[in-house]
Design a protein around this motif. Structure first.
Motif, PDB file in Angstrom:
ATOM      1  N   MET A 158      -9.271  26.132   6.217  1.00 46.73           N
ATOM      2  CA  MET A 158      -9.104  27.028   7.326  1.00 46.73           C
ATOM      3  C   MET A 158      -9.596  26.384   8.617  1.00 46.73           C
ATOM      4  N   PHE A 159     -10.737  25.699   8.580  1.00 46.99           N
ATOM      5  CA  PHE A 159     -11.254  25.076   9.788  1.00 46.99           C
ATOM      6  C   PHE A 159     -10.370  23.921  10.245  1.00 46.99           C
ATOM      7  N   LYS A 160      -9.830  23.197   9.299  1.00 48.17           N
ATOM      8  CA  LYS A 160      -8.906  22.114   9.647  1.00 48.17           C
ATOM      9  C   LYS A 160      -7.707  22.684  10.395  1.00 48.17           C
ATOM     10  N   ASP A 161      -7.126  23.757   9.875  1.00 46.24           N
ATOM     11  CA  ASP A 161      -5.993  24.403  10.546  1.00 46.24           C
ATOM     12  C   ASP A 161      -6.391  24.886  11.934  1.00 46.24           C
ATOM     13  N   PHE A 162      -7.581  25.447  12.044  1.00 49.17           N
ATOM     14  CA  PHE A 162      -8.067  25.932  13.325  1.00 49.17           C
ATOM     15  C   PHE A 162      -8.123  24.796  14.339  1.00 49.17           C
ATOM     16  N   LEU A 163      -8.695  23.676  13.952  1.00 46.11           N
ATOM     17  CA  LEU A 163      -8.834  22.546  14.867  1.00 46.11           C
ATOM     18  C   LEU A 163      -7.484  21.924  15.207  1.00 46.11           C
ATOM     19  N   MET A 164      -6.593  21.858  14.241  1.00 45.07           N
ATOM     20  CA  MET A 164      -5.257  21.316  14.492  1.00 45.07           C
ATOM     21  C   MET A 164      -4.458  22.260  15.390  1.00 45.07           C
ATOM     22  N   HIS A 165      -4.778  23.532  15.328  1.00 44.47           N
ATOM     23  CA  HIS A 165      -4.140  24.540  16.172  1.00 44.47           C
ATOM     24  C   HIS A 165      -4.289  24.194  17.655  1.00 44.47           C
ATOM     25  N   PHE A 166      -5.395  23.520  17.972  1.00 46.41           N
ATOM     26  CA  PHE A 166      -5.683  23.137  19.351  1.00 46.41           C
ATOM     27  C   PHE A 166      -5.240  21.723  19.682  1.00 46.41           C
ATOM     28  N   GLY A 167      -4.522  21.092  18.746  1.00 40.36           N
ATOM     29  CA  GLY A 167      -3.937  19.792  19.043  1.00 40.36           C
ATOM     30  C   GLY A 167      -4.691  18.591  18.510  1.00 40.36           C
ATOM     31  N   LEU A 168      -5.756  18.791  17.745  1.00 43.30           N
ATOM     32  CA  LEU A 168      -6.448  17.642  17.169  1.00 43.30           C
ATOM     33  C   LEU A 168      -5.606  17.044  16.046  1.00 43.30           C
ATOM     34  N   ASP A 169      -5.724  15.724  15.869  1.00 43.02           N
ATOM     35  CA  ASP A 169      -4.984  15.091  14.787  1.00 43.02           C
ATOM     36  C   ASP A 169      -5.595  15.481  13.445  1.00 43.02           C
ATOM     37  N   GLU A 170      -4.821  15.336  12.380  1.00 43.03           N
ATOM     38  CA  GLU A 170      -5.224  15.804  11.056  1.00 43.03           C
ATOM     39  C   GLU A 170      -6.510  15.142  10.566  1.00 43.03           C
ATOM     40  N   HIS A 171      -6.643  13.838  10.773  1.00 45.70           N
ATOM     41  CA  HIS A 171      -7.833  13.121  10.292  1.00 45.70           C
ATOM     42  C   HIS A 171      -9.103  13.646  10.965  1.00 45.70           C
ATOM     43  N   THR A 172      -9.065  13.753  12.279  1.00 51.02           N
ATOM     44  CA  THR A 172     -10.231  14.255  13.018  1.00 51.02           C
ATOM     45  C   THR A 172     -10.538  15.695  12.630  1.00 51.02           C
ATOM     46  N   ALA A 173      -9.493  16.507  12.535  1.00 55.43           N
ATOM     47  CA  ALA A 173      -9.683  17.919  12.178  1.00 55.43           C
ATOM     48  C   ALA A 173     -10.305  18.058  10.795  1.00 55.43           C
ATOM     49  N   GLU A 174      -9.846  17.272   9.839  1.00 51.94           N
ATOM     50  CA  GLU A 174     -10.396  17.356   8.484  1.00 51.94           C
ATOM     51  C   GLU A 174     -11.846  16.895   8.447  1.00 51.94           C
ATOM     52  N   GLU A 175     -12.128  15.816   9.151  1.00 58.10           N
ATOM     53  CA  GLU A 175     -13.500  15.283   9.200  1.00 58.10           C
ATOM     54  C   GLU A 175     -14.461  16.315   9.788  1.00 58.10           C
ATOM     55  N   ASP A 176     -14.073  16.909  10.911  1.00 57.25           N
ATOM     56  CA  ASP A 176     -14.936  17.897  11.553  1.00 57.25           C
ATOM     57  C   ASP A 176     -15.000  19.204  10.770  1.00 57.25           C
ATOM     58  N   ALA A 177     -13.913  19.584  10.130  1.00 60.38           N
ATOM     59  CA  ALA A 177     -13.893  20.812   9.329  1.00 60.38           C
ATOM     60  C   ALA A 177     -14.925  20.742   8.215  1.00 60.38           C
ATOM     61  N   CYS A 178     -15.050  19.579   7.597  1.00 67.01           N
ATOM     62  CA  CYS A 178     -16.047  19.414   6.527  1.00 67.01           C
ATOM     63  C   CYS A 178     -17.457  19.643   7.051  1.00 67.01           C
ATOM     64  N   LYS A 179     -17.720  19.172   8.244  1.00 64.55           N
ATOM     65  CA  LYS A 179     -19.046  19.357   8.841  1.00 64.55           C
ATOM     66  C   LYS A 179     -19.274  20.819   9.209  1.00 64.55           C
ATOM     67  N   ILE A 180     -18.267  21.432   9.801  1.00 66.80           N
ATOM     68  CA  ILE A 180     -18.391  22.812  10.267  1.00 66.80           C
ATOM     69  C   ILE A 180     -18.632  23.771   9.113  1.00 66.80           C
ATOM     70  N   GLU A 181     -17.888  23.607   8.028  1.00 65.31           N
ATOM     71  CA  GLU A 181     -17.961  24.591   6.943  1.00 65.31           C
ATOM     72  C   GLU A 181     -19.338  24.686   6.307  1.00 65.31           C
ATOM     73  N   HIS A 182     -20.151  23.666   6.482  1.00 65.22           N
ATOM     74  CA  HIS A 182     -21.485  23.679   5.874  1.00 65.22           C
ATOM     75  C   HIS A 182     -22.559  24.246   6.798  1.00 65.22           C
ATOM     76  N   THR A 183     -22.227  24.458   8.068  1.00 65.35           N
ATOM     77  CA  THR A 183     -23.253  24.914   9.001  1.00 65.35           C
ATOM     78  C   THR A 183     -22.926  26.234   9.692  1.00 65.35           C
ATOM     79  N   LEU A 184     -21.701  26.676   9.595  1.00 64.80           N
ATOM     80  CA  LEU A 184     -21.279  27.865  10.329  1.00 64.80           C
ATOM     81  C   LEU A 184     -21.690  29.153   9.612  1.00 64.80           C
ATOM     82  N   ASN A 185     -22.104  30.127  10.379  1.00 61.66           N
ATOM     83  CA  ASN A 185     -22.439  31.436   9.850  1.00 61.66           C
ATOM     84  C   ASN A 185     -21.164  32.056   9.253  1.00 61.66           C
TER      85      ASN A 185
END
Length: 71
Positions: free
Chosen positions: A1-28
């Protein structure tokens, strides 16, 4: 879901996936649900969402496109 969210704003798939992994572990969980609803809301219609195109343009150029329903 976070990867899709980040790609929604135009980020490339690799960056979105990398950041999504980080986000999912820290977000409320409440924030995660809200972002999920945002994605669901913005994907409801098949019509082009001009505001997202304007946002991507702003990210790329730093320039704001002024528009209103009249124009």
């Amino acid at each position: 879901m976070f990867k899709d969210f980040l790609m929604h704003f135009g980020l490339d798939e690799h960056t979105a996936e990398e950041d999504a992994c980080k986000i999912e572990h820290t977000l409320n969980p409440k924030t995660a649900r809200t972002l999920e609803k945002f994605i669901e809301f913005t994907d409801k219609e098949e019509e082009s969402k001009i505001w997202i195109d304007h946002f991507r343009y702003f990210v790329e150029t730093g320039e704001y496109i002024h528009c209103s329903p009249e124009n």
